[in-house]
Write a protein that holds these residues in place. Structure first.
Motif, PDB file in Angstrom:
ATOM      1  N   LEU A   8       1.249  -0.805   0.038  1.00 35.12           N
ATOM      2  CA  LEU A   8       0.640   0.247   0.136  1.00 35.12           C
ATOM      3  C   LEU A   8       0.628   1.012  -0.065  1.00 35.12           C
ATOM      4  N   LEU A  10      -1.747   1.515   7.077  1.00 37.59           N
ATOM      5  CA  LEU A  10      -3.358   1.716   7.693  1.00 37.59           C
ATOM      6  C   LEU A  10      -3.721   0.741   9.366  1.00 37.59           C
ATOM      7  N   LEU A  56     -12.153   4.095   4.959  1.00 37.84           N
ATOM      8  CA  LEU A  56     -11.274   3.064   4.135  1.00 37.84           C
ATOM      9  C   LEU A  56     -12.163   2.054   3.633  1.00 37.84           C
ATOM     10  N   LEU A  68      -7.818   1.073  -4.517  1.00 37.85           N
ATOM     11  CA  LEU A  68      -6.353   1.913  -3.324  1.00 37.85           C
ATOM     12  C   LEU A  68      -6.317   3.067  -3.541  1.00 37.85           C
ATOM     13  N   GLN A 119      -7.505   5.826  -2.660  1.00 41.87           N
ATOM     14  CA  GLN A 119      -8.541   6.524  -2.048  1.00 41.87           C
ATOM     15  C   GLN A 119      -7.584   6.446  -0.713  1.00 41.87           C
ATOM     16  N   TRP A 120      -7.001   5.322  -0.440  1.00 45.47           N
ATOM     17  CA  TRP A 120      -6.307   4.496   0.934  1.00 45.47           C
ATOM     18  C   TRP A 120      -5.524   5.291   1.269  1.00 45.47           C
ATOM     19  N   TRP A 179      -5.372   8.255   3.489  1.00 45.22           N
ATOM     20  CA  TRP A 179      -6.071   8.825   4.640  1.00 45.22           C
ATOM     21  C   TRP A 179      -4.578   8.717   5.686  1.00 45.22           C
TER      22      TRP A 179
END
Length: 393
Positions: free
Chosen positions: A186, A190, A238, A293, A295-296, A299
């Motif tokens: 990623l 997270l 998420l 992924l 948009q993650w 975070w």
């Protein structure tokens, strides 16, 4: 998948080439990419067993020949009685030798085919990796941990598909467990989140009560979501409705774990196989999830900024504290004329506060003691009921 060549599974089904498969395995071992086969011990053990069984047979027949004059016609009957188990033992050894040779050829053919498939779809083949340094749940269990038959790609992000095995000893019994997995790197770390698939009959762990979060729609019919206490709002950020729909449509049969800057998809059966249909399903699932992924990566954990601000300043002249690995990313040098914004106005750094990095596990001994205590209480109640009824009369 984007960045990977079009799906081409011909290498998995093409006619075999024993010489090419053997040469490929030899090359892997010469390059140090495959552990050297410890055949010396196996050969010695086989020769000793063969010599032992054959030697016993020869000794018995010599004894029968020596005492044939004493035994008379019974020597032939005794010879047949002794010959049968000896011949069966020698036959079993020969059958075991052919079975081992066949198994080795099957492994060589499997490696050769998977390497060809990886080449055709633009991925890298890794035959085996002892003790993989991955933070997922299955990589922390048991001994003799080995990932094998790995296919990797670095574009558009790091993706690894493979199988993993480990052994668990329970007294005198040793059990080997095998999983298939997909590992996706990623953009940022997270919170630790687990999606326990409802229909595959396995679980990644026992988590403490209060960490289960119920989501809207039909999601709870397919997955049971666990997140650290206090991170419910982050999990909702998420897992938006469109992300939930992707997981339901493409990964409902898989366990999902998000930990640090990794997302893992776990299957109780192997995912890296010679089955083109299984690979087509794996590729489609990965492709569908990769699209969501991006948009993650936006975070951020507000708690991390607050904890960082509350830490005491480093003494003058001391070395600064090392930054988290996930935060070590190149950034442009700020212009000298730029006035730094107040800390409250800057975006939190990538990372997760300590309480969000790992889910809290339930103590299995507490569960066992609860079951034992409940069973004892029910048994005691069953014994007391007749006496209570007797006195009630």
């Amino acid at each position: 998948m984007t960045g990977i060549r079009p799906f081409d599974a011909r290498a998995l089904t093409m006619p075999g080439d024993r010489a090419a498969a053997r040469a490929f395995t030899v090359r892997l071992r010469s390059e140090g990419r495959l552990p050297a086969a410890n055949t010396a011990v196996a050969i010695v053990a086989y020769v000793v067993a063969f010599a032992l069984v054959g030697g016993i047979g020869v000794a018995l027949f010599v004894l029968l020949a020596v005492f044939r004059s004493v035994i008379g016609d019974g020597a032939i009957v005794l010879g047949l009685i002794f010959a049968l188990p000896i011949l069966l033992g020698l036959g079993a050894l020969v059958a075991a030798l052919f079975a081992v040779r066949h198994g080795l050829r099957m492994q060589e053919d499997r490696r050769w085919r998977l390497a060809g498939f990886a080449r055709d779809v633009g991925m890298e083949y890794v035959p085996a990796l002892p003790a993989p340094a991955l933070p997922g749940a299955i990589f922390q269990i048991g001994g003799d941990r080995t990932a094998y038959d790995l296919l990797r790609s670095s574009h558009p992000r790091f993706v690894e598909v493979g199988n993993h095995s480990y052994t668990v000893s329970n007294g005198k019994n040793t059990t080997t467990s095998r999983w298939g997995y997909v590992a996706v790197r990623l953009d940022v770390p997270l919170p630790h989140i687990v999606l326990d698939a409802m229909g595959n009959g396995v679980r990644l762990g026992l988590w403490q009560k209060g960490q289960h979060l119920s989501l809207e729609g039909d999601f709870d019919r397919y997955f049971r979501l666990y997140c650290p206490t206090g991170y419910e709002r982050d999990a909702l950020y998420l897992f938006t409705p469109d992300v939930m729909a992707r997981f339901i449509d493409n990964a409902a049969a898989l366990e999902v774990e998000i930990v640090d800057d990794w997302m893992f998809l776990f299957s109780p059966t192997e995912l890296s196989t010679l089955d083109p249909a299984r690979w087509a399903w794996v590729f489609s699932a990965i492709s569908a999830l990769l699209d969501k992924l991006e948009q993650w990566g936006r975070w951020r954990d507000d708690r991390l900024a607050a904890e960082t601000a509350s830490l005491p300043a480093a003494p003058s002249g001391s070395d600064p504290a090392p930054a988290p690995v996930a935060a070590l990313r190149p950034s442009p040098e700020p212009a000298a004329s730029v006035i730094p914004l107040p800390a409250a106005a800057t975006a939190p750094p990538p990372g997760v506060a300590p309480r969000g990095r790992r889910l809290q596990r339930r103590n299995p001994w507490v569960i066992v003691l609860s079951i034992v205590g409940g069973t004892f209480a029910l048994g005691l109640l069953a014994l007391l009921v007749p006496f209570l009824l007797l006195f009630a009369r």
